[in-house]
Design a protein around this motif. Structure first.
Motif, PDB file in Angstrom:
ATOM      1  N   THR A  93      38.184 -54.013  38.599  1.00 31.44           N
ATOM      2  CA  THR A  93      39.475 -54.620  38.864  1.00 31.44           C
ATOM      3  C   THR A  93      39.403 -56.056  38.384  1.00 31.44           C
ATOM      4  OG1 THR A  93      39.748 -53.236  40.812  1.00 31.44           O
ATOM      5  CG2 THR A  93      41.136 -55.191  40.662  1.00 31.44           C
ATOM      6  N   VAL A  94      40.436 -56.516  37.720  1.00 31.99           N
ATOM      7  CA  VAL A  94      40.443 -57.857  37.134  1.00 31.99           C
ATOM      8  C   VAL A  94      41.425 -58.744  37.887  1.00 31.99           C
ATOM      9  CG1 VAL A  94      41.068 -59.155  35.049  1.00 31.99           C
ATOM     10  CG2 VAL A  94      39.773 -57.036  34.846  1.00 31.99           C
ATOM     11  N   ARG A  95      40.979 -59.931  38.208  1.00 28.90           N
ATOM     12  CA  ARG A  95      41.861 -60.950  38.791  1.00 28.90           C
ATOM     13  C   ARG A  95      41.931 -62.089  37.781  1.00 28.90           C
ATOM     14  NH1 ARG A  95      40.477 -63.177  44.627  1.00 28.90           N
ATOM     15  NH2 ARG A  95      38.807 -64.168  43.466  1.00 28.90           N
ATOM     16  N   LEU A  96      43.109 -62.253  37.179  1.00 21.70           N
ATOM     17  CA  LEU A  96      43.295 -63.227  36.101  1.00 21.70           C
ATOM     18  C   LEU A  96      43.743 -64.581  36.629  1.00 21.70           C
ATOM     19  CD1 LEU A  96      45.253 -61.060  33.505  1.00 21.70           C
ATOM     20  CD2 LEU A  96      42.867 -61.732  33.371  1.00 21.70           C
ATOM     21  N   SER A  97      43.243 -65.616  35.989  1.00 17.42           N
ATOM     22  CA  SER A  97      43.787 -66.963  36.184  1.00 17.42           C
ATOM     23  C   SER A  97      43.970 -67.554  34.790  1.00 17.42           C
ATOM     24  CB  SER A  97      42.862 -67.835  37.036  1.00 17.42           C
ATOM     25  OG  SER A  97      41.632 -68.052  36.387  1.00 17.42           O
ATOM     26  N   PHE A  98      45.013 -68.330  34.648  1.00 19.15           N
ATOM     27  CA  PHE A  98      45.365 -68.853  33.327  1.00 19.15           C
ATOM     28  C   PHE A  98      45.375 -70.368  33.335  1.00 19.15           C
ATOM     29  CE2 PHE A  98      47.023 -64.617  33.403  1.00 19.15           C
ATOM     30  CZ  PHE A  98      46.834 -64.157  32.118  1.00 19.15           C
ATOM     31  N   GLU A  99      44.958 -70.944  32.214  1.00 20.50           N
ATOM     32  CA  GLU A  99      45.090 -72.381  32.028  1.00 20.50           C
ATOM     33  C   GLU A  99      45.487 -72.635  30.586  1.00 20.50           C
ATOM     34  OE1 GLU A  99      40.826 -74.370  31.039  1.00 20.50           O
ATOM     35  OE2 GLU A  99      41.052 -73.652  33.097  1.00 20.50           O
ATOM     36  N   GLN A 100      46.227 -73.695  30.399  1.00 21.60           N
ATOM     37  CA  GLN A 100      46.658 -74.054  29.052  1.00 21.60           C
ATOM     38  C   GLN A 100      45.835 -75.222  28.550  1.00 21.60           C
ATOM     39  OE1 GLN A 100      51.166 -73.576  30.090  1.00 21.60           O
ATOM     40  NE2 GLN A 100      50.939 -73.785  27.872  1.00 21.60           N
ATOM     41  N   ASP A 101      45.482 -75.158  27.278  1.00 19.38           N
ATOM     42  CA  ASP A 101      44.705 -76.207  26.624  1.00 19.38           C
ATOM     43  C   ASP A 101      45.154 -76.253  25.166  1.00 19.38           C
ATOM     44  OD1 ASP A 101      42.872 -77.904  25.457  1.00 19.38           O
ATOM     45  OD2 ASP A 101      41.102 -76.845  26.227  1.00 19.38           O
ATOM     46  N   GLU A 102      45.791 -77.356  24.789  1.00 17.23           N
ATOM     47  CA  GLU A 102      46.315 -77.465  23.427  1.00 17.23           C
ATOM     48  C   GLU A 102      45.212 -77.466  22.377  1.00 17.23           C
ATOM     49  OE1 GLU A 102      45.638 -81.497  25.074  1.00 17.23           O
ATOM     50  OE2 GLU A 102      46.851 -79.853  25.775  1.00 17.23           O
TER      51      GLU A 102
ATOM     52  N   THR B  40      42.095 -69.064  28.791  1.00 17.29           N
ATOM     53  CA  THR B  40      42.540 -70.371  28.317  1.00 17.29           C
ATOM     54  C   THR B  40      43.272 -70.168  27.000  1.00 17.29           C
ATOM     55  OG1 THR B  40      40.556 -71.355  29.303  1.00 17.29           O
ATOM     56  CG2 THR B  40      41.790 -72.704  27.744  1.00 17.29           C
ATOM     57  N   SER B  41      44.498 -70.661  26.953  1.00 17.47           N
ATOM     58  CA  SER B  41      45.293 -70.505  25.737  1.00 17.47           C
ATOM     59  C   SER B  41      46.153 -71.746  25.531  1.00 17.47           C
ATOM     60  CB  SER B  41      46.173 -69.262  25.823  1.00 17.47           C
ATOM     61  OG  SER B  41      47.108 -69.393  26.875  1.00 17.47           O
ATOM     62  N   ALA B  42      46.676 -71.876  24.329  1.00 17.57           N
ATOM     63  CA  ALA B  42      47.529 -73.023  24.012  1.00 17.57           C
ATOM     64  C   ALA B  42      48.920 -72.868  24.627  1.00 17.57           C
ATOM     65  CB  ALA B  42      47.649 -73.193  22.497  1.00 17.57           C
ATOM     66  N   VAL B  43      49.361 -71.641  24.785  1.00 19.14           N
ATOM     67  CA  VAL B  43      50.697 -71.369  25.342  1.00 19.14           C
ATOM     68  C   VAL B  43      50.572 -70.422  26.518  1.00 19.14           C
ATOM     69  CG1 VAL B  43      51.900 -71.733  23.145  1.00 19.14           C
ATOM     70  CG2 VAL B  43      51.084 -69.459  23.737  1.00 19.14           C
TER      71      VAL B  43
END
Length: 178
Positions: free
Chosen positions: A137-146, A113-116
């Protein structure tokens, strides 16, 4: 929530052992994800809550909705869960199954979780770094949170790495206060 996990664990373990023995982990993942989505549906929830709907009718309805995605074993699981009044456990069973599957495959799902948004290069570098640290082994998922402000919060199972600017400021505030 913890009670649901406790009740779901024996079912998830049994399904995992069956799927692993038959080499059907991916097929069961698909079936359990479908069953979870079906059980979470408002119309199906209304059927489950209706005392006038018998077990056979409920089973036929659930199996009918998931006909394409439910393998024969999953259909039997639906019947068993309904018979034991445990159909609501399907989402927890699916989640626990996926945890066991990830462990067996030496894989970990990581949520960042990141702002950008991360660039492709940053994603690749982060994946490589986490694979080295976690030995999986890593499986990444991303989400944005201001609200993160800057940096990132990384969650891999029970491990949380809070590298957000907010957390850094909080640590500085605590240090300065003492």
């Amino acid at each position: 929530m913890a009670e649901m996990q406790t009740l779901a664990r024996p079912y998830a373990d049994a399904v995992f052992e069956l799927a692993e023995a038959k080499g059907e982990l991916d097929a069961w993942s698909t079936s359990l994800a479908a069953l979870s989505a079906i059980v979470d549906n408002e119309d199906v929830a209304a059927l489950m809550d209706n005392p006038g709907v018998g077990d056979t009718v409920l089973a036929e309805a659930v199996i009918g909705v998931g006909a394409e995605d439910l393998n024969e074993g999953a259909r039997n699981l639906v019947r068993l869960l309904i018979e034991n009044d445990r159909l609501r456990l399907a989402p927890s069973i699916a989640a626990l199954f996926e945890q066991r599957k990830a462990e067996a495959e030496s894989r970990v799902d990581v949520r960042v979780t990141s702002a950008v948004a991360f660039s492709d290069e940053q994603q690749a570098a982060l994946a490589k770094s986490l694979e080295k640290r976690l030995s999986r082994t890593v499986r990444l998922s991303f989400e944005q949170d201001e609200n993160v402000i800057g940096g990132a919060v990384i969650r891999a199972g029970d491990l949380v790495i809070d590298g957000s600017l907010r957390a850094q400021l909080e640590r500085m505030r605590t240090t300065l206060a003492h």
